[in-house]
Design an enzyme around this catalytic site. Structure first.
Site, PDB file in Angstrom:
ATOM      1  N   ASP A  36       0.852  -1.190   0.000  1.00 22.83           N
ATOM      2  CA  ASP A  36       0.000   0.000   0.000  1.00 22.83           C
ATOM      3  C   ASP A  36       0.893   1.247   0.000  1.00 22.83           C
ATOM      4  O   ASP A  36       1.872   1.332   0.745  1.00 22.83           O
ATOM      5  CB  ASP A  36      -0.920  -0.006   1.231  1.00 22.83           C
ATOM      6  N   ASN A  96     -12.779  -3.260   2.480  1.00 18.47           N
ATOM      7  CA  ASN A  96     -13.754  -2.174   2.505  1.00 18.47           C
ATOM      8  C   ASN A  96     -14.637  -2.296   1.266  1.00 18.47           C
ATOM      9  O   ASN A  96     -14.127  -2.505   0.160  1.00 18.47           O
ATOM     10  CB  ASN A  96     -13.030  -0.826   2.507  1.00 18.47           C
ATOM     11  N   GLY A 102     -16.295   2.396   3.327  1.00 14.94           N
ATOM     12  CA  GLY A 102     -14.985   3.054   3.337  1.00 14.94           C
ATOM     13  C   GLY A 102     -14.111   2.728   2.138  1.00 14.94           C
ATOM     14  O   GLY A 102     -12.900   2.949   2.170  1.00 14.94           O
ATOM     15  N   HIS A 109     -10.065  -5.419  -3.366  1.00 15.34           N
ATOM     16  CA  HIS A 109      -8.739  -5.586  -2.759  1.00 15.34           C
ATOM     17  C   HIS A 109      -8.893  -5.951  -1.296  1.00 15.34           C
ATOM     18  O   HIS A 109      -9.809  -5.501  -0.620  1.00 15.34           O
ATOM     19  CB  HIS A 109      -7.885  -4.324  -2.908  1.00 15.34           C
ATOM     20  N   HIS A 111      -6.864  -5.680   2.182  1.00 18.49           N
ATOM     21  CA  HIS A 111      -5.742  -5.125   2.928  1.00 18.49           C
ATOM     22  C   HIS A 111      -5.199  -6.208   3.861  1.00 18.49           C
ATOM     23  O   HIS A 111      -5.976  -6.880   4.549  1.00 18.49           O
ATOM     24  CB  HIS A 111      -6.207  -3.967   3.825  1.00 18.49           C
TER      25      HIS A 111
HETATM   26  P1  AMP Z   1      -9.763   1.396   0.199  1.00 20.90           P
HETATM   27  O1  AMP Z   1     -10.046   2.627   1.013  1.00 20.90           O
HETATM   28  O2  AMP Z   1     -10.048   0.117   0.925  1.00 20.90           O
HETATM   29  O3  AMP Z   1     -10.377   1.468  -1.176  1.00 20.90           O
HETATM   30  O4  AMP Z   1      -8.179   1.376   0.033  1.00 20.90           O
HETATM   31  C1  AMP Z   1      -7.492   1.787  -1.100  1.00 20.90           C
HETATM   32  C2  AMP Z   1      -6.041   1.699  -0.736  1.00 20.90           C
HETATM   33  O5  AMP Z   1      -5.287   1.791  -1.937  1.00 20.90           O
HETATM   34  C3  AMP Z   1      -5.556   2.816   0.195  1.00 20.90           C
HETATM   35  O6  AMP Z   1      -5.029   2.238   1.391  1.00 20.90           O
HETATM   36  C4  AMP Z   1      -4.484   3.522  -0.633  1.00 20.90           C
HETATM   37  O7  AMP Z   1      -3.391   3.952   0.138  1.00 20.90           O
HETATM   38  C5  AMP Z   1      -4.097   2.462  -1.643  1.00 20.90           C
HETATM   39  N1  AMP Z   1      -3.564   2.978  -2.881  1.00 20.90           N
HETATM   40  C6  AMP Z   1      -4.102   3.919  -3.690  1.00 20.90           C
HETATM   41  N2  AMP Z   1      -3.326   4.129  -4.770  1.00 20.90           N
HETATM   42  C7  AMP Z   1      -2.273   3.290  -4.654  1.00 20.90           C
HETATM   43  C8  AMP Z   1      -1.111   3.038  -5.451  1.00 20.90           C
HETATM   44  N3  AMP Z   1      -0.883   3.683  -6.592  1.00 20.90           N
HETATM   45  N4  AMP Z   1      -0.237   2.106  -5.013  1.00 20.90           N
HETATM   46  C9  AMP Z   1      -0.444   1.440  -3.852  1.00 20.90           C
HETATM   47  N5  AMP Z   1      -1.524   1.624  -3.065  1.00 20.90           N
HETATM   48  C10 AMP Z   1      -2.427   2.546  -3.456  1.00 20.90           C
END
Ligand code: AMP
Ligand code: ZN
Length: 122
Positions: A36, A96, A102, A109, A111
């Protein structure tokens, strides 16, 4: 097969395609995992299907094998990435889903977060 339905607007589809750089953790024909960009915890990476599925809300029986594969990979990758062993260590696995859940990036994805506390969030 797995990237046939890539969404050209989707940031995670672009990461899978190598059009946006990422710090890769794991890749096979169905699954991609990467750190992340904005970690909450000492270990924080995302496991995603290569196929563009917007969220858990679109998951059904046809995705059982794919999700089973991701669930099976999570503990293995968590240890490889530095999460400490269960039960003192462990990790958080989180998907999420939707705005009220959220979710910010609408490509499914999971986490995986772990490592010594305190964490930045969560
Ligand atoms: P969510 O809020 O569950 O949709 O989480 C999306 C996650 O994607 C967040 O924790 C971001 O920090 C992560 N994220 C967004 N863009 C990138 C990127 N280019 N590379 C790695 N992680 C990313
Ligand atoms: Zn996508």
């Amino acid at each position: 097969m797995s990237v046939l339905n890539a969404d050209p607007q989707c940031i995670f589809c672009k990461i899978i395609a190598g059009q946006i750089p990422s710090r890769k953790v794991y890749e096979d024909e169905d699954v991609f995992a990467f750190h992340d960009i904005n970690p909450w915890a000492p270990v924080h990476f995302l496991i995603i299907p290569k196929r563009h599925i917007p969220s858990m809300a679109q998951v059904g029986q046809a995705e059982e094998a794919l999700l089973g594969k991701i669930m099976g990979l999570a503990p293995k990758l968590a240890l490889e990435q530095g999460c400490e062993p269960y039960p003192q260590g462990g990790f958080r696995l989180l998907a999420n889903t939707g705005d009220q859940g959220g979710q910010e990036v609408h490509h499914l994805h999971f986490h995986v977060m772990g490592g010594p506390r305190p964490w930045l969030r969560g």
